[in-house]
Design a protein around this motif. Structure first.
Motif, PDB file in Angstrom:
ATOM      1  N   ALA A 268       0.841  -1.192   0.000  1.00 13.77           N
ATOM      2  CA  ALA A 268       0.000   0.000   0.000  1.00 13.77           C
ATOM      3  C   ALA A 268       0.873   1.237   0.000  1.00 13.77           C
ATOM      4  CB  ALA A 268      -0.911  -0.011   1.227  1.00 13.77           C
ATOM      5  N   GLY A 269       0.511   2.198  -0.842  1.00 10.32           N
ATOM      6  CA  GLY A 269       1.254   3.452  -0.875  1.00 10.32           C
ATOM      7  C   GLY A 269       0.622   4.455   0.065  1.00 10.32           C
ATOM      8  N   GLY A 270       0.397   5.626  -0.413  1.00 15.33           N
ATOM      9  CA  GLY A 270      -0.200   6.645   0.425  1.00 15.33           C
ATOM     10  C   GLY A 270      -0.009   8.012  -0.179  1.00 15.33           C
ATOM     11  N   LEU A 271      -0.148   9.051   0.611  1.00 17.77           N
ATOM     12  CA  LEU A 271       0.004  10.423   0.178  1.00 17.77           C
ATOM     13  C   LEU A 271       1.022  11.126   1.051  1.00 17.77           C
ATOM     14  CD1 LEU A 271      -3.762  11.415  -0.268  1.00 17.77           C
ATOM     15  CD2 LEU A 271      -2.201  10.527  -1.997  1.00 17.77           C
ATOM     16  N   SER A 272       1.588  12.196   0.504  1.00 16.80           N
ATOM     17  CA  SER A 272       2.510  13.015   1.264  1.00 16.80           C
ATOM     18  C   SER A 272       2.150  14.471   1.033  1.00 16.80           C
ATOM     19  CB  SER A 272       3.954  12.761   0.825  1.00 16.80           C
ATOM     20  OG  SER A 272       4.837  13.648   1.473  1.00 16.80           O
ATOM     21  N   VAL A 273       2.066  15.246   2.104  1.00 17.52           N
ATOM     22  CA  VAL A 273       1.724  16.657   1.989  1.00 17.52           C
ATOM     23  C   VAL A 273       2.701  17.489   2.792  1.00 17.52           C
ATOM     24  CG1 VAL A 273      -0.724  16.190   1.624  1.00 17.52           C
ATOM     25  CG2 VAL A 273       0.113  16.564   3.950  1.00 17.52           C
ATOM     26  N   GLY A 274       2.809  18.754   2.427  1.00 18.11           N
ATOM     27  CA  GLY A 274       3.683  19.670   3.138  1.00 18.11           C
ATOM     28  C   GLY A 274       2.886  20.777   3.805  1.00 18.11           C
ATOM     29  N   GLY A 294      -5.519   5.447   9.085  1.00 14.22           N
ATOM     30  CA  GLY A 294      -5.239   4.901  10.410  1.00 14.22           C
ATOM     31  C   GLY A 294      -3.971   5.394  11.039  1.00 14.22           C
ATOM     32  N   GLU A 295      -3.015   5.902  10.230  1.00 17.24           N
ATOM     33  CA  GLU A 295      -1.731   6.335  10.779  1.00 17.24           C
ATOM     34  C   GLU A 295      -1.239   7.553  10.020  1.00 17.24           C
ATOM     35  OE1 GLU A 295       1.881   3.657  11.920  1.00 17.24           O
ATOM     36  OE2 GLU A 295       2.242   4.288   9.860  1.00 17.24           O
ATOM     37  N   ILE A 296      -0.657   8.482  10.749  1.00 20.36           N
ATOM     38  CA  ILE A 296       0.011   9.642  10.175  1.00 20.36           C
ATOM     39  C   ILE A 296       1.479   9.560  10.547  1.00 20.36           C
ATOM     40  CG2 ILE A 296       0.185  12.159  10.186  1.00 20.36           C
ATOM     41  CD1 ILE A 296      -2.770  12.244  10.954  1.00 20.36           C
ATOM     42  N   ARG A 297       2.362   9.801   9.584  1.00 16.37           N
ATOM     43  CA  ARG A 297       3.796   9.847   9.856  1.00 16.37           C
ATOM     44  C   ARG A 297       4.284  11.267   9.583  1.00 16.37           C
ATOM     45  NH1 ARG A 297       6.275   4.374   6.944  1.00 16.37           N
ATOM     46  NH2 ARG A 297       4.839   2.860   7.913  1.00 16.37           N
ATOM     47  N   LEU A 298       4.562  12.017  10.628  1.00 14.91           N
ATOM     48  CA  LEU A 298       5.128  13.348  10.448  1.00 14.91           C
ATOM     49  C   LEU A 298       6.590  13.200  10.033  1.00 14.91           C
ATOM     50  CD1 LEU A 298       3.648  15.310  13.465  1.00 14.91           C
ATOM     51  CD2 LEU A 298       2.722  15.035  11.166  1.00 14.91           C
ATOM     52  N   THR A 299       7.003  13.972   9.051  1.00 17.39           N
ATOM     53  CA  THR A 299       8.363  13.852   8.541  1.00 17.39           C
ATOM     54  C   THR A 299       9.268  14.909   9.160  1.00 17.39           C
ATOM     55  OG1 THR A 299       8.289  15.416   6.688  1.00 17.39           O
ATOM     56  CG2 THR A 299       7.268  13.243   6.348  1.00 17.39           C
ATOM     57  N   PRO A 300      10.581  14.662   9.184  1.00 16.94           N
ATOM     58  CA  PRO A 300      11.516  15.683   9.674  1.00 16.94           C
ATOM     59  C   PRO A 300      11.600  16.885   8.741  1.00 16.94           C
ATOM     60  CG  PRO A 300      12.507  13.491   9.725  1.00 16.94           C
ATOM     61  CD  PRO A 300      11.260  13.393   8.913  1.00 16.94           C
ATOM     62  N   TRP A 301      10.914  16.818   7.583  1.00 18.11           N
ATOM     63  CA  TRP A 301      10.881  17.928   6.640  1.00 18.11           C
ATOM     64  C   TRP A 301       9.598  18.726   6.781  1.00 18.11           C
ATOM     65  CZ3 TRP A 301      12.176  12.882   5.449  1.00 18.11           C
ATOM     66  CH2 TRP A 301      13.553  12.652   5.347  1.00 18.11           C
ATOM     67  N   ARG A 302       8.986  18.604   7.968  1.00 20.04           N
ATOM     68  CA  ARG A 302       7.801  19.383   8.337  1.00 20.04           C
ATOM     69  C   ARG A 302       6.622  19.129   7.398  1.00 20.04           C
ATOM     70  NH1 ARG A 302      12.293  22.570   9.657  1.00 20.04           N
ATOM     71  NH2 ARG A 302      12.280  23.330  11.804  1.00 20.04           N
ATOM     72  N   GLY A 303       6.412  17.871   7.115  1.00 22.04           N
ATOM     73  CA  GLY A 303       5.262  17.443   6.342  1.00 22.04           C
ATOM     74  C   GLY A 303       4.671  16.194   6.961  1.00 22.04           C
ATOM     75  N   ALA A 304       3.812  15.529   6.210  1.00 24.87           N
ATOM     76  CA  ALA A 304       3.168  14.317   6.721  1.00 24.87           C
ATOM     77  C   ALA A 304       2.991  13.313   5.601  1.00 24.87           C
ATOM     78  CB  ALA A 304       1.810  14.652   7.335  1.00 24.87           C
ATOM     79  N   VAL A 305       3.251  12.051   5.909  1.00 21.82           N
ATOM     80  CA  VAL A 305       2.968  10.937   5.012  1.00 21.82           C
ATOM     81  C   VAL A 305       1.751  10.198   5.572  1.00 21.82           C
ATOM     82  CG1 VAL A 305       3.805   8.692   4.178  1.00 21.82           C
ATOM     83  CG2 VAL A 305       5.329  10.681   4.168  1.00 21.82           C
ATOM     84  N   LEU A 306       0.807   9.895   4.694  1.00 15.86           N
ATOM     85  CA  LEU A 306      -0.424   9.213   5.090  1.00 15.86           C
ATOM     86  C   LEU A 306      -0.453   7.838   4.424  1.00 15.86           C
ATOM     87  CD1 LEU A 306      -2.904  12.191   4.510  1.00 15.86           C
ATOM     88  CD2 LEU A 306      -1.550  11.673   6.548  1.00 15.86           C
ATOM     89  N   PRO A 307       0.059   6.808   5.084  1.00 18.43           N
ATOM     90  CA  PRO A 307       0.070   5.470   4.485  1.00 18.43           C
ATOM     91  C   PRO A 307      -1.341   5.001   4.150  1.00 18.43           C
ATOM     92  CG  PRO A 307       1.493   5.540   6.414  1.00 18.43           C
ATOM     93  CD  PRO A 307       0.699   6.808   6.422  1.00 18.43           C
ATOM     94  N   GLY A 308      -1.496   4.476   2.928  1.00 14.72           N
ATOM     95  CA  GLY A 308      -2.775   3.911   2.532  1.00 14.72           C
ATOM     96  C   GLY A 308      -3.834   4.909   2.134  1.00 14.72           C
ATOM     97  N   ALA A 309      -3.543   6.197   2.221  1.00 13.78           N
ATOM     98  CA  ALA A 309      -4.555   7.195   1.856  1.00 13.78           C
ATOM     99  C   ALA A 309      -4.764   7.198   0.348  1.00 13.78           C
ATOM    100  CB  ALA A 309      -4.128   8.578   2.327  1.00 13.78           C
ATOM    101  N   PRO A 310      -6.003   7.270  -0.128  1.00 17.61           N
ATOM    102  CA  PRO A 310      -6.267   7.245  -1.572  1.00 17.61           C
ATOM    103  C   PRO A 310      -5.953   8.576  -2.236  1.00 17.61           C
ATOM    104  CG  PRO A 310      -8.314   7.486  -0.359  1.00 17.61           C
ATOM    105  CD  PRO A 310      -7.241   7.289   0.671  1.00 17.61           C
ATOM    106  N   ALA A 311      -5.577   8.521  -3.499  1.00 15.16           N
ATOM    107  CA  ALA A 311      -5.197   9.732  -4.235  1.00 15.16           C
ATOM    108  C   ALA A 311      -6.352  10.703  -4.385  1.00 15.16           C
ATOM    109  CB  ALA A 311      -4.636   9.347  -5.605  1.00 15.16           C
ATOM    110  N   ASP A 312      -7.588  10.226  -4.301  1.00 15.08           N
ATOM    111  CA  ASP A 312      -8.715  11.140  -4.490  1.00 15.08           C
ATOM    112  C   ASP A 312      -8.901  12.093  -3.311  1.00 15.08           C
ATOM    113  OD1 ASP A 312      -9.849   9.516  -2.541  1.00 15.08           O
ATOM    114  OD2 ASP A 312     -11.322   8.598  -3.888  1.00 15.08           O
ATOM    115  N   ARG A 313      -8.074  11.943  -2.248  1.00 17.77           N
ATOM    116  CA  ARG A 313      -8.144  12.889  -1.142  1.00 17.77           C
ATOM    117  C   ARG A 313      -7.244  14.107  -1.370  1.00 17.77           C
ATOM    118  NH1 ARG A 313     -11.109  11.023   3.271  1.00 17.77           N
ATOM    119  NH2 ARG A 313     -11.041  13.264   3.726  1.00 17.77           N
TER     120      ARG A 313
END
Length: 437
Positions: A268-274, A294-313
């Protein structure tokens, strides 16, 4: 990216920290001009939906309504009343964000945010994160670490291995791993199954040396006798995992897939936002929580990765104010708090920086202004402390009171300083970010 040699070599003068560090925590609030500040440690940047919503609620009820991510994947609440510490702690405990009152400031762990998602790297290091956090909190001696002491767990792609961490664990092929101390260019292999033990042993040895010598230090690099002295080569895998198409940036992870989509392959991939300077309001955080699976991964580059989130979001996240497209001058652009939050600052650096970055985006296509993703990071500072500046080589934009001084900073940099007005800053910064020598 290969590690930068540690700045503190054997025989060199090292600082003697004569006081305890004043790093804020969830229980130790830091007084600022805009109210008290609390820093909540999030090992590996990991958050559940419930925890993210609890932070949004706390920011709205107790603070200025915004949350601020840091260069270590932690979260800060600002504008807090000085008497709200007990209520904040109660809210954090209720959702598992405060597992240890005595160890809450030493839970500084960064990790590769795409680990286990995109098929790159050599290990899903999230298990290491959870084990290290649990064992840190269970070790009485670990409470003696500075709130600035940093652990980095890299899955082999080399993203967080490039950080200025005190102890770095790098996953290798076939279950191998490498332990590196400070930013030394050397490391040593770690037996399989002993990865977290090796990390903890290194931290404990650091404290033992301090106790026996009577010296005070915040970072392992300040104790040169612990750093490797011989030319022990770093195995070829360190920081060189096959990560074709993956470029971690300031909050946005660019891949060969659709914009802001984490390459998934068979998993499963996900989305990444800044986020602009890592700040987002409570409503934005709720939008983020609603988009995740179900999970948010905050990055050290001041963004967030959303595992499994669909691209339509993505459209909804973009409409909420998150950055979802790569190639923007905002990538790898950071700034200290500045005025009005910090009395030491000479300017409202975030407002000035935002105008410069927006001007750079409007002035021309990225090739004209210089693609920040391919150039140097840039950091705006309100004073010489340069709080939150990146490691390695970066463009230093320092407020002078009459404008800003732009310099290429960091190892191997010898660029001349350029004094500019606010109107001249966008062009000067873009030129500096294109610097290659």
């Amino acid at each position: 990216m290969p590690p930068t040699p540690d700045a503190t070599a054997p025989g060199a003068a090292v600082p003697d920290r004569g006081r305890a560090d004043a790093c804020p925590g969830a229980l130790r609030l830091h007084p600022a001009d805009d109210g008290a500040l609390a820093r909540v440690r999030l090992p590996g940047g990991l958050l559940t939906v419930r925890q993210a919503l609890a932070l949004a609620d706390a920011a709205e009820a107790l603070g200025d309504g915004e949350l601020e991510t840091t260069s270590r994947g932690n979260v800060q609440l600002r504008g807090l009343a000085s008497h709200c510490g007990a209520e904040l702690a109660e809210r954090l405990r209720a959702v598992g964000l405060l597992p240890s009152d005595t160890h809450e400031r030493v839970r500084n762990i960064v990790t590769s945010p795409l680990a286990g998602l995109d098929g790159h790297g050599f290990a899903d290091v999230q298990a290491w994160v959870r084990e290290l956090d649990a064992r840190l909190c269970a070790s009485d001696w670990a409470a003696g670490l500075s709130g600035k002491f940093l652990f980095a767990l890299d899955d082999g792609r080399g993203d967080v291995a490039a950080f200025d961490a005190d102890v770095t664990l790098i996953a290798g092929p076939d279950g191998s791993a490498l332990l590196r101390l400070g930013r030394a260019a050397h490391g040593r292999p770690v037996p399989a199954g002993q990865e977290v033990t090796a990390v903890l042993d290194a931290a404990r040895t650091f404290l033992d040396v301090l106790r026996e010598s009577g010296r005070k230090a915040w970072h392992l690099r300040e104790v040169p006798e612990l750093l490797p002295a011989g030319p022990v080569p770093v195995p070829a895998f360190a920081g060189a995992a096959p990560a074709v198409g993956v470029v971690p940036t300031a909050g946005v992870v660019r891949t060969v897939g659709p914009l802001a989509t984490v390459a998934g392959g068979a998993v499963a991939g996900g989305l990444s936002v800044g986020m602009r300077f890592g700040r987002a309001g409570a409503a934005q955080w709720r939008e983020l929580a609603g988009a995740c699976a179900g999970e948010i991964r905050l990055t050290p580059w001041r963004g967030a990765v959303l595992p499994g989130a669909p691209a339509d979001r993505l459209p909804a996240l973009a409409a909420a104010g998150f950055r979802t497209a790569p190639g923007s001058p905002w990538e790898r652009a950071t700034a200290c708090t500045g005025l009005p939050g910090c009395a030491n600052s000479r300017a409202d650096v975030r407002a000035d920086a935002a105008r410069a970055l927006d001007a750079a985006a409007v002035a021309g296509s990225p090739p004209v202004m210089g693609l920040p993703a391919a150039g140097l990071p840039v950091h705006w500072s309100g004073c010489e402390r340069r709080c939150g500046h990146p490691a390695g080589r970066w463009v230093d934009v320092l407020a002078t009171g009459q404008g800003y001084r732009v310099t290429v900073n960091g190892p191997a940099s010898a660029g001349a300083a350029v004094d500019v007005t606010n109107e001249e800053m966008a062009e000067a910064v873009a030129e500096a970010r294109r610097t290659t020598k």
